[in-house]
Design a protein around this motif. Structure first.
Motif, PDB file in Angstrom:
ATOM      1  N   SER A  97      -9.969  -1.148   8.222  1.00  0.00           N
ATOM      2  CA  SER A  97     -11.688  -0.883   9.068  1.00  0.00           C
ATOM      3  C   SER A  97     -10.742  -0.496  10.682  1.00  0.00           C
ATOM      4  O   SER A  97     -10.090  -0.801  11.113  1.00  0.00           O
ATOM      5  CB  SER A  97     -12.470  -2.172   8.728  1.00  0.00           C
ATOM      6  OG  SER A  97     -11.749  -3.488   9.087  1.00  0.00           O
ATOM      7  N   GLY A  98     -11.730  -0.104  11.730  1.00  0.00           N
ATOM      8  CA  GLY A  98     -11.804   0.092  12.569  1.00  0.00           C
ATOM      9  C   GLY A  98     -10.910   1.057  13.044  1.00  0.00           C
ATOM     10  O   GLY A  98     -10.911   0.936  14.654  1.00  0.00           O
ATOM     11  N   TRP A  99     -10.246   1.481  12.441  1.00  0.00           N
ATOM     12  CA  TRP A  99      -9.956   3.088  12.910  1.00  0.00           C
ATOM     13  C   TRP A  99     -10.533   4.397  11.911  1.00  0.00           C
ATOM     14  O   TRP A  99     -10.044   3.803  11.019  1.00  0.00           O
ATOM     15  CB  TRP A  99      -8.312   2.430  12.983  1.00  0.00           C
ATOM     16  CG  TRP A  99      -7.716   1.862  13.818  1.00  0.00           C
ATOM     17  CD1 TRP A  99      -7.664   0.647  13.818  1.00  0.00           C
ATOM     18  CD2 TRP A  99      -6.680   2.274  14.623  1.00  0.00           C
ATOM     19  NE1 TRP A  99      -7.536  -0.161  14.890  1.00  0.00           N
ATOM     20  CE2 TRP A  99      -6.552   1.236  15.541  1.00  0.00           C
ATOM     21  CE3 TRP A  99      -5.742   3.388  15.294  1.00  0.00           C
ATOM     22  CZ2 TRP A  99      -5.182   1.225  16.363  1.00  0.00           C
ATOM     23  CZ3 TRP A  99      -5.387   3.303  17.058  1.00  0.00           C
ATOM     24  CH2 TRP A  99      -5.300   1.947  17.216  1.00  0.00           C
ATOM     25  N   SER A 100     -10.731   5.763  12.717  1.00  0.00           N
ATOM     26  CA  SER A 100     -10.072   6.777  11.420  1.00  0.00           C
ATOM     27  C   SER A 100      -9.293   6.785  10.658  1.00  0.00           C
ATOM     28  O   SER A 100      -7.995   6.171  11.558  1.00  0.00           O
ATOM     29  CB  SER A 100     -10.511   7.679  12.611  1.00  0.00           C
ATOM     30  OG  SER A 100     -10.722   8.759  11.291  1.00  0.00           O
ATOM     31  N   PRO A 101      -9.488   7.089   9.320  1.00  0.00           N
ATOM     32  CA  PRO A 101      -7.769   6.979   9.027  1.00  0.00           C
ATOM     33  C   PRO A 101      -6.693   7.666   9.321  1.00  0.00           C
ATOM     34  O   PRO A 101      -5.949   7.879   9.239  1.00  0.00           O
ATOM     35  CB  PRO A 101      -8.342   7.658   7.190  1.00  0.00           C
ATOM     36  CG  PRO A 101      -9.723   7.191   6.873  1.00  0.00           C
ATOM     37  CD  PRO A 101     -10.160   6.918   8.575  1.00  0.00           C
ATOM     38  N   LYS A 102      -7.322   8.916  10.412  1.00  0.00           N
ATOM     39  CA  LYS A 102      -6.609   9.904  10.077  1.00  0.00           C
ATOM     40  C   LYS A 102      -5.530   9.600  11.488  1.00  0.00           C
ATOM     41  O   LYS A 102      -4.737  10.133  11.940  1.00  0.00           O
ATOM     42  CB  LYS A 102      -7.208  11.307  10.930  1.00  0.00           C
ATOM     43  CG  LYS A 102      -8.669  11.200  12.279  1.00  0.00           C
ATOM     44  CD  LYS A 102      -8.760  12.224  12.620  1.00  0.00           C
ATOM     45  CE  LYS A 102     -10.122  11.904  13.355  1.00  0.00           C
ATOM     46  NZ  LYS A 102     -11.151  13.304  13.567  1.00  0.00           N
ATOM     47  N   TYR A 103      -5.283   7.998  11.848  1.00  0.00           N
ATOM     48  CA  TYR A 103      -5.091   7.890  12.840  1.00  0.00           C
ATOM     49  C   TYR A 103      -4.845   6.708  12.506  1.00  0.00           C
ATOM     50  O   TYR A 103      -3.663   5.494  12.927  1.00  0.00           O
ATOM     51  CB  TYR A 103      -6.137   7.210  14.073  1.00  0.00           C
ATOM     52  CG  TYR A 103      -6.680   7.981  14.547  1.00  0.00           C
ATOM     53  CD1 TYR A 103      -6.025   9.713  15.338  1.00  0.00           C
ATOM     54  CD2 TYR A 103      -8.108   8.431  14.333  1.00  0.00           C
ATOM     55  CE1 TYR A 103      -6.853  10.530  16.232  1.00  0.00           C
ATOM     56  CE2 TYR A 103      -8.777   8.862  16.046  1.00  0.00           C
ATOM     57  CZ  TYR A 103      -8.408  10.240  16.560  1.00  0.00           C
ATOM     58  OH  TYR A 103      -8.925  11.100  16.897  1.00  0.00           O
ATOM     59  N   PHE A 104      -3.911   6.327  10.571  1.00  0.00           N
ATOM     60  CA  PHE A 104      -3.437   5.263  10.788  1.00  0.00           C
ATOM     61  C   PHE A 104      -1.517   5.838  10.864  1.00  0.00           C
ATOM     62  O   PHE A 104      -1.447   6.323  10.957  1.00  0.00           O
ATOM     63  CB  PHE A 104      -3.620   4.966   8.997  1.00  0.00           C
ATOM     64  CG  PHE A 104      -5.121   4.671   9.043  1.00  0.00           C
ATOM     65  CD1 PHE A 104      -6.298   4.204  10.035  1.00  0.00           C
ATOM     66  CD2 PHE A 104      -5.160   4.661   7.637  1.00  0.00           C
ATOM     67  CE1 PHE A 104      -7.112   3.688   9.031  1.00  0.00           C
ATOM     68  CE2 PHE A 104      -6.296   3.794   6.799  1.00  0.00           C
ATOM     69  CZ  PHE A 104      -7.442   3.759   7.619  1.00  0.00           C
ATOM     70  N   PRO A 105      -1.469   4.774  11.529  1.00  0.00           N
ATOM     71  CA  PRO A 105       0.099   4.431  11.032  1.00  0.00           C
ATOM     72  C   PRO A 105       0.824   5.080  10.190  1.00  0.00           C
ATOM     73  O   PRO A 105       0.546   4.543   9.225  1.00  0.00           O
ATOM     74  CB  PRO A 105       0.912   3.078  12.225  1.00  0.00           C
ATOM     75  CG  PRO A 105      -0.408   2.242  12.289  1.00  0.00           C
ATOM     76  CD  PRO A 105      -1.831   3.369  11.124  1.00  0.00           C
ATOM     77  N   PHE A 154     -10.457   9.558   5.321  1.00  0.00           N
ATOM     78  CA  PHE A 154      -9.011   8.541   3.795  1.00  0.00           C
ATOM     79  C   PHE A 154      -8.986  10.021   2.776  1.00  0.00           C
ATOM     80  O   PHE A 154      -7.729   9.941   2.685  1.00  0.00           O
ATOM     81  CB  PHE A 154     -10.207   8.290   2.901  1.00  0.00           C
ATOM     82  CG  PHE A 154      -8.875   7.097   2.500  1.00  0.00           C
ATOM     83  CD1 PHE A 154      -8.237   6.131   2.794  1.00  0.00           C
ATOM     84  CD2 PHE A 154      -9.403   7.238   1.196  1.00  0.00           C
ATOM     85  CE1 PHE A 154      -7.525   5.466   1.555  1.00  0.00           C
ATOM     86  CE2 PHE A 154      -8.337   6.694   0.754  1.00  0.00           C
ATOM     87  CZ  PHE A 154      -7.772   5.644   0.770  1.00  0.00           C
ATOM     88  N   GLU A 155      -9.872  10.535   2.974  1.00  0.00           N
ATOM     89  CA  GLU A 155      -9.518  11.555   1.454  1.00  0.00           C
ATOM     90  C   GLU A 155      -8.808  13.062   1.617  1.00  0.00           C
ATOM     91  O   GLU A 155      -6.939  13.616   1.322  1.00  0.00           O
ATOM     92  CB  GLU A 155     -10.578  13.113   1.404  1.00  0.00           C
ATOM     93  CG  GLU A 155     -11.849  12.744   0.598  1.00  0.00           C
ATOM     94  CD  GLU A 155     -11.850  12.545  -1.003  1.00  0.00           C
ATOM     95  OE1 GLU A 155     -10.796  12.711  -1.233  1.00  0.00           O
ATOM     96  OE2 GLU A 155     -12.215  11.481  -1.416  1.00  0.00           O
ATOM     97  N   ASP A 156      -8.362  12.913   3.707  1.00  0.00           N
ATOM     98  CA  ASP A 156      -7.334  14.020   4.011  1.00  0.00           C
ATOM     99  C   ASP A 156      -5.579  13.213   3.499  1.00  0.00           C
ATOM    100  O   ASP A 156      -4.785  14.043   4.284  1.00  0.00           O
ATOM    101  CB  ASP A 156      -7.279  14.797   5.279  1.00  0.00           C
ATOM    102  CG  ASP A 156      -8.769  15.670   5.120  1.00  0.00           C
ATOM    103  OD1 ASP A 156      -8.907  16.272   4.458  1.00  0.00           O
ATOM    104  OD2 ASP A 156      -9.525  15.592   6.354  1.00  0.00           O
ATOM    105  N   LEU A 157      -5.953  11.864   3.225  1.00  0.00           N
ATOM    106  CA  LEU A 157      -4.387  11.254   3.329  1.00  0.00           C
ATOM    107  C   LEU A 157      -3.446  11.353   1.974  1.00  0.00           C
ATOM    108  O   LEU A 157      -4.509  11.685   1.502  1.00  0.00           O
ATOM    109  CB  LEU A 157      -4.697   9.487   3.310  1.00  0.00           C
ATOM    110  CG  LEU A 157      -4.960   9.140   4.999  1.00  0.00           C
ATOM    111  CD1 LEU A 157      -5.207   7.927   4.592  1.00  0.00           C
ATOM    112  CD2 LEU A 157      -3.765   9.641   5.996  1.00  0.00           C
ATOM    113  N   PRO A 158      -2.067  11.059   2.170  1.00  0.00           N
ATOM    114  CA  PRO A 158      -2.104  11.743   1.344  1.00  0.00           C
ATOM    115  C   PRO A 158      -1.553  10.102   0.336  1.00  0.00           C
ATOM    116  O   PRO A 158      -0.384   9.399   0.279  1.00  0.00           O
ATOM    117  CB  PRO A 158      -0.285  11.697   1.609  1.00  0.00           C
ATOM    118  CG  PRO A 158      -0.194  11.315   2.644  1.00  0.00           C
ATOM    119  CD  PRO A 158      -1.809  11.438   3.776  1.00  0.00           C
ATOM    120  N   ILE A 159      -3.049  10.026   0.081  1.00  0.00           N
ATOM    121  CA  ILE A 159      -2.478   8.363  -0.873  1.00  0.00           C
ATOM    122  C   ILE A 159      -2.853   8.593  -2.406  1.00  0.00           C
ATOM    123  O   ILE A 159      -3.229  10.017  -3.284  1.00  0.00           O
ATOM    124  CB  ILE A 159      -4.102   7.787  -0.664  1.00  0.00           C
ATOM    125  CG1 ILE A 159      -3.898   6.834   0.899  1.00  0.00           C
ATOM    126  CG2 ILE A 159      -4.031   6.805  -2.065  1.00  0.00           C
ATOM    127  CD1 ILE A 159      -3.214   6.561   0.988  1.00  0.00           C
TER     128      ILE A 159
END
Length: 303
Positions: A232-240, A273-278
């Protein structure tokens, strides 16, 4: 204090697609907020949020429409805020009970309130039926590794419910002179590592990507079986990058979906989150399965 029936969950695990473990209830039925107004103005600017104080029923309807469940909570920081009380935990639990098909209530106590905090935690668990406890070391102004707070952690370990504790950067007080007195160092996840080591049966959720201490958080969650990370607290596009990489591998069973709503709407978080390479097989673990197991919702479904 109003009389509140003890919370019981009616969440149908098979009917939901996700569990958001990080949702704030920022105002009770009397219009009271848990922090002075200056913090709402600063955080709204920091997060560019529109509605900072939706009602618990509005929040429930938002998640109901999305086919999700959510953990809801407030924060007790009365000592740090010179006696400014939190919004009513009892009101929060009553609202969650009204909406127990989608909401799961966490409690909160002020660790600096000594024995009274322990007694209140027991009341919230035994009488109200809260399903965990929320802490924010920076906002509450305490070092979680300080031995003076160990009686509280021992009591919560005995109660057997998880704690959710803020880590990393802080939107509360952001941009204000001196950050309005909020000290970021109290939210270094290494302070929670000591708690996790000394109370191995206390489940600890480290809230948020722990910038600027993400590597520390990754290491703690990998090393300690009782420690988890919420996103939480961050847009997934900014995740480390390290968090994304390890969420796909060693942390795939330790990472939990969370938004920080109403600061970040779940639709906005999910789109990013959809755009993350998970990996496809990891997505349902993060969005739902890990939280269902940690919160005991699978056991209730089986019962």
């Amino acid at each position: 204090m109003i009389s509140v029936a003890k919370y019981e969950s009616k969440i149908d695990v098979s009917a939901i697609s996700a569990v958001d473990v990080h949702v704030h209830i920022e105002m009770d039925d009397e219009g009271h907020k848990p922090m002075p107004e200056v913090f709402y103005e600063a955080s709204a600017k920091y997060f560019k949020s529109e509605d900072r104080t939706p009602s618990i029923d509005k929040i429930a309807e938002t998640y109901r429409e999305l086919g999700m469940a959510a953990v809801v909570f407030t924060l007790d920081a009365r000592t740090q805020f010179d006696g400014h009380l939190p919004n009513s935990i009892d009101d929060l639990v009553a609202g969650a009970l009204r909406n127990n098909d989608v909401l799961l209530p966490f409690g909160s106590v002020d660790p600096r309130n000594g024995d009274a905090a322990i007694e209140e935690a027991k009341r919230q668990a035994d009488e109200l039926g809260v399903r965990g406890f929320k802490f924010h070391p920076s906002v509450q102004g305490f070092d979680p590794s300080d031995r003076q707070f160990y009686p509280l952690w021992e009591a919560l370990e005995d109660i057997g419910l998880p704690i959710l504790s803020h880590t990393g950067q802080n939107g509360m007080g952001a941009g204000l002179p001196g950050g309005a007195g909020i000290k970021l160092g109290y939210s270094n996840p290494l302070l929670l590592d000591e708690v996790a080591a000394d109370f191995p049966h206390l489940p600890i959720i480290m809230a948020h990507p722990s910038v600027p201490w993400q590597d520390e958080a990754n290491s703690i969650a990998t090393h300690k079986a009782n420690v988890y990370i919420d996103l939480s607290g961050w847009s997934p596009k900014y995740f480390p990058e390290s968090l994304v990489r390890q969420s796909n591998n060693v942390l795939k069973h330790k990472v939990l979906f969370g938004t920080d709503y109403p600061l970040i709407p779940p639709t906005k978080w999910m789109a990013a989150f959809e755009d993350l390479p998970i990996k496809d097989e990891v997505r349902p673990l993060i969005l739902k399965d890990n939280a269902v197991k940690l919160l005991g919702l699978d056991q209730e479904a089986a019962a």
